[in-house]
Design an enzyme around this catalytic site. Structure first.
Site, PDB file in Angstrom:
ATOM      1  N   ASP A  25       0.728  -1.268   0.049  1.00 47.98           N
ATOM      2  CA  ASP A  25      -0.023  -0.301   0.077  1.00 47.98           C
ATOM      3  C   ASP A  25       0.668   1.158  -0.075  1.00 47.98           C
ATOM      4  O   ASP A  25       1.947   1.246   0.174  1.00 47.98           O
ATOM      5  CB  ASP A  25      -0.742   0.111   1.278  1.00 47.98           C
ATOM      6  CG  ASP A  25      -1.986  -0.931   1.242  1.00 47.98           C
ATOM      7  OD1 ASP A  25      -2.205  -1.419   0.382  1.00 47.98           O
ATOM      8  OD2 ASP A  25      -2.646  -1.118   2.580  1.00 47.98           O
TER       9      ASP A  25
ATOM     10  N   LYS B  54      -2.717   4.064  -4.254  1.00 46.22           N
ATOM     11  CA  LYS B  54      -2.786   5.343  -5.218  1.00 46.22           C
ATOM     12  C   LYS B  54      -1.666   6.407  -4.840  1.00 46.22           C
ATOM     13  O   LYS B  54      -1.584   6.751  -3.778  1.00 46.22           O
ATOM     14  CB  LYS B  54      -4.142   6.132  -5.083  1.00 46.22           C
ATOM     15  CG  LYS B  54      -4.884   6.811  -4.081  1.00 46.22           C
ATOM     16  CD  LYS B  54      -6.051   6.930  -3.984  1.00 46.22           C
ATOM     17  CE  LYS B  54      -6.639   7.358  -2.759  1.00 46.22           C
ATOM     18  NZ  LYS B  54      -8.050   6.664  -2.910  1.00 46.22           N
TER      19      LYS B  54
ATOM     20  N   MET C 260      -8.982   8.144   9.010  1.00 44.36           N
ATOM     21  CA  MET C 260      -9.338   8.682   7.616  1.00 44.36           C
ATOM     22  C   MET C 260     -10.363   9.735   8.077  1.00 44.36           C
ATOM     23  O   MET C 260     -11.407   9.861   7.479  1.00 44.36           O
ATOM     24  CB  MET C 260      -9.961   7.785   6.902  1.00 44.36           C
ATOM     25  CG  MET C 260      -9.338   6.589   6.500  1.00 44.36           C
ATOM     26  SD  MET C 260     -10.003   5.193   5.719  1.00 44.36           S
ATOM     27  CE  MET C 260     -10.273   4.103   7.002  1.00 44.36           C
TER      28      MET C 260
HETATM   29  N1  SAH Z   1      -4.615  -0.550   8.899  1.00 45.91           N
HETATM   30  C1  SAH Z   1      -4.339   0.687   9.291  1.00 45.91           C
HETATM   31  C2  SAH Z   1      -5.361   1.843   8.961  1.00 45.91           C
HETATM   32  C3  SAH Z   1      -5.556   1.876   7.555  1.00 45.91           C
HETATM   33  S1  SAH Z   1      -6.730   3.299   7.243  1.00 45.91           S
HETATM   34  C4  SAH Z   1      -3.849   0.686  10.821  1.00 45.91           C
HETATM   35  O1  SAH Z   1      -3.832  -0.311  11.453  1.00 45.91           O
HETATM   36  O2  SAH Z   1      -3.359   1.993  11.221  1.00 45.91           O
HETATM   37  C5  SAH Z   1      -5.780   4.569   6.596  1.00 45.91           C
HETATM   38  C6  SAH Z   1      -5.866   5.447   7.853  1.00 45.91           C
HETATM   39  O3  SAH Z   1      -5.044   5.176   8.984  1.00 45.91           O
HETATM   40  C7  SAH Z   1      -5.163   6.929   7.520  1.00 45.91           C
HETATM   41  O4  SAH Z   1      -6.148   7.589   6.712  1.00 45.91           O
HETATM   42  C8  SAH Z   1      -4.966   7.486   9.161  1.00 45.91           C
HETATM   43  O5  SAH Z   1      -6.054   7.903   9.677  1.00 45.91           O
HETATM   44  C9  SAH Z   1      -4.477   6.330   9.591  1.00 45.91           C
HETATM   45  N2  SAH Z   1      -3.180   6.063   9.701  1.00 45.91           N
HETATM   46  C10 SAH Z   1      -2.410   5.288   9.004  1.00 45.91           C
HETATM   47  N3  SAH Z   1      -0.978   5.151   9.374  1.00 45.91           N
HETATM   48  C11 SAH Z   1      -0.913   6.462  10.057  1.00 45.91           C
HETATM   49  C12 SAH Z   1       0.178   7.198  10.735  1.00 45.91           C
HETATM   50  N4  SAH Z   1       1.590   6.816  10.550  1.00 45.91           N
HETATM   51  N5  SAH Z   1      -0.193   8.250  11.180  1.00 45.91           N
HETATM   52  C13 SAH Z   1      -1.404   8.811  11.401  1.00 45.91           C
HETATM   53  N6  SAH Z   1      -2.374   8.070  11.065  1.00 45.91           N
HETATM   54  C14 SAH Z   1      -2.390   6.982  10.464  1.00 45.91           C
END
Ligand code: SAH
Length: 271
Positions: free
Chosen positions: A49, A71, A186
């Site tokens: 991703d 993307k 998100m």
């Molecule tokens: N599976 C991921 C979430 C995917 S959805 C997890 O467990 O973290 C994608 C969202 O995750 C982003 O829009 C943001 O809200 C959050 N996210 C993922 N990585 C992040 C990071 N390093 N810092 C802050 N938010 C993050």
């Protein structure tokens, strides 16, 4: 094996002709699990991703084929069904396929669809946990997501419906619970309607809110505010990286750390 019900296909290494969904964590490569590192090192193909950092990709075997399926730069993202088809097709060729997902694969990662596709194709599949963004952010903030007598419930919510708007079927009463900590994934684009809904459902305007961008990464940024002021604060900032929003009393900064961060910022250094 001590437990039943799991398909133990990897033992840490990506097996041939199988799929392993691997959590890449929030960004800092040191937060990868040992099992994830082993799976990356033994993979033939890695589908990854956007949210997967370069530091994490450095653990992918040099011989492995890397396929970016997110993307970036305005290009359209690969459709979920195409990602599933690609992963399955490679596994059916006898390859060790790793599907590398940001954070934990089981949190807002559509892992269920990939697990279902593997099951339907008869491809053995395993999931390797990662550290979800909320846990990475809490560690950076040095604020516990739960707090005895104050924050008894922890809830993860997505503020992004299929059409990009705030989902209208969210349980706003639960989200406005003053004894809960709410981690919003998100959520930057839909922060204004979310905050409005929370206030309409009775959450106090003084409730602490923290936005953590790029949690655990070198370019991590932290914005602190209250429910009453966070929308105006966020509007003045351009966020480029993923952001996690945490709402609740557990995010109230301890007096001692306020002094410490004031010192760090040089605010108390009068001379
Ligand atoms: N599976 C991921 C979430 C995917 S959805 C997890 O467990 O973290 C994608 C969202 O995750 C982003 O829009 C943001 O809200 C959050 N996210 C993922 N990585 C992040 C990071 N390093 N810092 C802050 N938010 C993050």
């Amino acid at each position: 094996m001590a437990h039943t019900g799991s398909t133990d296909v990897s033992g840490g290494c990506a097996p041939r002709g199988a799929l392993v969904l691997v959590g890449a964590g929030p960004g800092d490569p040191d937060l990868l699990t040992l099992k994830a590192v082993k799976a990356l090192a033994s993979a033939d193909v890695v589908l990854y991703d956007d949210l997967v950092s370069d530091g994490v990709l450095a653990f992918v075997s040099a011989e492995a084929e890397r396929i970016h399926v997110g993307k970036r730069g305005g290009r359209p993202s690969a459709r979920q069904s195409e990602i599933c088809d690609l992963a399955i097709a490679h596994a059916l060729q006898g390859k060790r396929v790793v599907r590398l997902k940001g954070g934990d694969p089981m949190v807002f990662g559509r892992a269920d669809e990939e697990l279902q596709a593997a099951e339907a194709a008869g491809v053995p599949v395993e999931v390797v946990s990662g550290i979800t963004a909320a846990f990475g952010a809490a560690a950076s903030l040095q604020l516990s997501l739960t707090k005895r007598g104050v924050s008894r419930r922890l809830q993860f919510v997505t503020a992004h419906a299929r059409d990009g708007a705030l989902p209208d079927d969210l349980d706003f009463r639960a989200l406005a619970d003053s004894s809960a900590t709410t981690c919003v994934y998100m959520g930057v684009k839909t922060l204004p309607p979310l905050v409005q809904a929370l206030r309409e459902h009775g959450l106090a305007s003084q409730t602490p809110v923290v936005i953590v961008e790029n949690a655990t990464c070198a370019d991590e940024r932290i914005v602190r505010g209250t429910l009453g002021e966070i929308v105006a604060q966020a509007a003045s900032i351009r966020f480029d990286g993923p952001c996690l929003i945490i709402i609740g009393e557990a995010m109230r900064v301890r007096a001692a750390s306020a002094v410490a961060s004031g010192l760090a910022a040089g605010l108390l250094a009068a001379e």
